[in-house]
Design a protein around this motif. Structure first.
Motif, PDB file in Angstrom:
ATOM      1  N   ALA A  91       0.824  -1.201   0.000  1.00 55.65           N
ATOM      2  CA  ALA A  91       0.000   0.000   0.000  1.00 55.65           C
ATOM      3  C   ALA A  91       0.862   1.256   0.000  1.00 55.65           C
ATOM      4  N   VAL A  92       2.023   1.199   0.676  1.00 50.88           N
ATOM      5  CA  VAL A  92       2.915   2.358   0.715  1.00 50.88           C
ATOM      6  C   VAL A  92       3.508   2.612  -0.667  1.00 50.88           C
ATOM      7  N   VAL A  93       3.885   1.548  -1.363  1.00 54.54           N
ATOM      8  CA  VAL A  93       4.418   1.686  -2.721  1.00 54.54           C
ATOM      9  C   VAL A  93       3.365   2.289  -3.634  1.00 54.54           C
ATOM     10  N   LYS A 149      -1.791   8.885  -4.557  1.00 49.32           N
ATOM     11  CA  LYS A 149      -3.112   8.802  -3.933  1.00 49.32           C
ATOM     12  C   LYS A 149      -2.984   8.131  -2.573  1.00 49.32           C
ATOM     13  N   SER A 150      -3.744   8.618  -1.617  1.00 51.43           N
ATOM     14  CA  SER A 150      -3.640   8.149  -0.240  1.00 51.43           C
ATOM     15  C   SER A 150      -3.987   6.678  -0.121  1.00 51.43           C
ATOM     16  N   GLY A 151      -3.054   5.905   0.408  1.00 51.64           N
ATOM     17  CA  GLY A 151      -3.281   4.490   0.669  1.00 51.64           C
ATOM     18  C   GLY A 151      -3.156   4.213   2.147  1.00 51.64           C
ATOM     19  N   PHE A 208      -5.298  -8.827   2.542  1.00 48.38           N
ATOM     20  CA  PHE A 208      -5.381  -7.751   1.553  1.00 48.38           C
ATOM     21  C   PHE A 208      -4.001  -7.610   0.898  1.00 48.38           C
ATOM     22  N   PRO A 209      -3.876  -7.843  -0.417  1.00 51.14           N
ATOM     23  CA  PRO A 209      -2.549  -7.920  -1.035  1.00 51.14           C
ATOM     24  C   PRO A 209      -1.874  -6.578  -1.258  1.00 51.14           C
ATOM     25  N   SER A 210      -2.615  -5.611  -1.791  1.00 56.82           N
ATOM     26  CA  SER A 210      -2.009  -4.327  -2.123  1.00 56.82           C
ATOM     27  C   SER A 210      -3.076  -3.385  -2.653  1.00 56.82           C
ATOM     28  N   SER A 211      -2.808  -2.086  -2.511  1.00 56.66           N
ATOM     29  CA  SER A 211      -3.726  -1.083  -3.081  1.00 56.66           C
ATOM     30  C   SER A 211      -3.675  -1.078  -4.599  1.00 56.66           C
ATOM     31  N   PHE A 212      -2.709  -1.784  -5.190  1.00 64.67           N
ATOM     32  CA  PHE A 212      -2.663  -1.920  -6.640  1.00 64.67           C
ATOM     33  C   PHE A 212      -3.898  -2.651  -7.172  1.00 64.67           C
ATOM     34  N   GLN A 259      -4.065   2.339   8.783  1.00 64.67           N
ATOM     35  CA  GLN A 259      -4.967   3.474   8.577  1.00 64.67           C
ATOM     36  C   GLN A 259      -4.523   4.251   7.348  1.00 64.67           C
ATOM     37  N   ARG A 260      -5.446   5.010   6.813  1.00 64.31           N
ATOM     38  CA  ARG A 260      -5.110   5.816   5.656  1.00 64.31           C
ATOM     39  C   ARG A 260      -4.145   6.925   6.079  1.00 64.31           C
TER      40      ARG A 260
END
Length: 531
Positions: free
Chosen positions: A1-3, A10-12, A372-376, A397-398
């Motif tokens: 999510a950080v990547v 965009k906020s992850g 949850f794998p990633s925000s990708f 958290q976001r």
């Protein structure tokens, strides 16, 4: 999510370790991957493809480190040990998992492998540099894996001044860019590796807040990831010392330096109360090497026995090694097959999450937050939120703000793994829900797929470990496992009202299309009549 956050802007999700108040993680490691993702996004807009491209590049980096290590082993110890190491590493389920894992411990594994490859080739400066990279960029605790290299350079060869020179150069190449990147993103001077050590070693609670496991945990994991090779590796050092006592000039003494890091690491990790499988990643290639040394000793010893008793059967000893690898490869395939068959549901399901049509959908996760794998995998415009479950720890958290996300301090995060209620939303706010159904429910974890208002639009079987037999779930054994494993169902649920709305909208569009076609047909007939 950080990547994903750094590469897309965009906020992850932000874990507490990236909160500037604690700063246990450096942005350098994730920043390198974010830069790759950003460059790739100029050519490829599909975020899931970018995710897998990063994993492919990690696998390639691992392959390069293994190639270097194999070449070094071949030069120093000969083809038998090198080829045994190659086969053991190639088919190890542990390497199947760790080689492309986006984790600091995986990077530490690549770097330690390259460090010992360089050391075997006589490149002491490069070996010190790679140990520094593993410790500073990856995981600071792996510095202890460089003790044999330090011993060889400083104690055995008396090159203390040279070592200091190598060490300072390594710090310049690793710590300087790390601190610089963190200065830019945290907006203050941060030495993240030092913060990790202070938190885990000198903190009253430390990592024990995240669970403890018995000593047997790593024995089970070692067998699952290396099966019979792990059993051999455990006895590598005593076997080597005993063999050297009778065959002083056979295996070079440098082999002992490659056996010691595994025992040093096991001594530290096995004694720590908090245990995780990924903590052993840095020594995975060295486990394979230890097993290869024992295989060589077995081969040479049985060859000598056959030659003494049966002059024409010396080569028959190779059957022992062949039999070992047949068992090893068979068990490895069964384990890899088990991982792929029993646990693939989340990754398959999240590919469908990416194709959610609603532009501003709220996607909720309950008890399955840890998969949850990633925000990708989250489509642009959609938002991932958490709903309350039986889990009582701290969730990601976001980022506190889109403007000053990396250096803004989120006051709702803590370093005690205390639950933060503000992270949860009501189930009424969710448009989609990701959940697994094992046939059991509680007040906080109901079987959402059986509740009115929800419809499963995609589902995959997922192993129910509690109702499956241990051997059957650990290894996918043909003919046995199928009868002795039980499955739950991994669901992507959608609000029924949204489905009805979509159906009504589709029907409306179809009627509109029919009306337009009818209108065009009448206009065409009218034109023909005039002609």
């Amino acid at each position: 999510a950080v990547v994903s956050t750094l590469s897309t802007g965009k906020s992850g999700f932000q874990t507490w370790e990236y909160n500037p108040k604690f700063a246990l993680r450096s942005y350098f490691y994730v920043g390198v991957h974010a830069a790759i993702a950003k460059i790739t996004s100029f050519f490829i807009s599909h975020k899931v493809f970018v995710f897998y491209l990063i994993r492919m590049m990690l696998g390639m980096f691992c392959a390069v480190s293994e190639d270097q290590f194999y070449s070094a082993i071949y030069k120093k110890f000969g083809s038998f040990i090198a080829n045994c190491w190659l086969i053991t590493t190639l088919f190890a389920p542990g390497m199947f998992i760790s080689s492309s894992a986006f984790l600091p411990s995986s990077f530490a594994m690549y770097s330690i492998t390259l460090a010992y490859a360089a050391w075997l080739d006589g490149c002491n400066q490069a070996s010190v540099l790679w140990v520094a990279a593993a410790s500073i960029i990856g995981w600071p605790f792996v510095a202890v894996l460089g003790i044999p290299i330090f011993w060889d350079i400083v104690i055995k060869n008396g090159q203390f001044r040279k070592f200091v020179e190598y060490f300072l150069i390594a710090l310049m190449y690793t710590l300087s860019p790390l601190v610089l990147v963190d200065l830019m993103l945290y907006r203050r001077i941060v030495v993240a590796p030092l913060n990790i050590i202070l938190y885990n070693v000198f903190n009253i609670h430390g990592s024990t807040l995240y669970g403890t496991e018995p000593l047997s945990f790593y024995f089970y994991n070692g067998f699952l990831n290396f099966n019979v090779a792990f059993c051999l590796a455990l006895f590598a050092l005593p076997c080597f010392l005993l063999y050297r006592h009778f065959n002083e000039f056979d295996i070079k003494w440098k082999a002992c330096y490659l056996l010691m890091p595994m025992y040093i690491w096991f001594g530290i990790m096995f004694s720590a109360p908090h245990k995780e499988e990924r903590f052993l990643y840095p020594v995975y290639p060295l486990i394979s090497f230890s097993a290869s040394i024992v295989l060589y000793i077995i081969w040479k010893s049985t060859s000598a026995c056959f030659a003494y008793f049966y002059k024409h059967m010396k080569e028959a000893s190779i059957l022992n090694i062949s039999g070992f690898f047949i068992i090893y490869i068979a068990l490895s395939f069964c384990r890899i097959s088990a991982l792929e068959t029993y646990y693939r549901a989340p990754m398959h399901l999240y590919k469908d999450v990416y194709n959610i049509p609603e532009p501003e959908a709220t996607i909720c996760i309950g008890k399955e937050w840890h998969r949850f794998p990633s925000s990708f995998f989250v489509p642009d415009g959609a938002t991932v939120r958490f709903v309350k479950s039986e889990f009582k720890g701290q969730l990601p958290q976001r980022y506190y703000s889109d403007v000053n996300g990396t250096y803004g301090i989120n006051p709702n995060q803590n370093d005690r793994n205390k639950e933060e209620p503000s992270v949860y939303v009501s189930i009424k706010e969710c448009d989609y829900l990701i959940d697994v159904d094992f046939g059991m429910e509680s007040k906080l974890e109901p079987r959402y797929n059986t509740k009115s208002g929800w419809t499963s639009i995609k589902s995959f079987p997922f192993l129910n470990a509690d109702k499956s037999k241990t051997i059957a779930r650990a290894f996918n054994i043909p003919g046995y496992s199928r009868k002795n494993v039980k499955y739950g169902t991994y669901h992507l649920l959608k609000r029924t009202r949204l489905i009805k709305h979509q159906e009504e909208e589709r029907d409306r569009l179809q009627e509109l299309k029919k009306d337009q076609e009818e209108k065009m047909r009448k206009e065409k007939l009218h034109d023909n009549d005039e002609l």
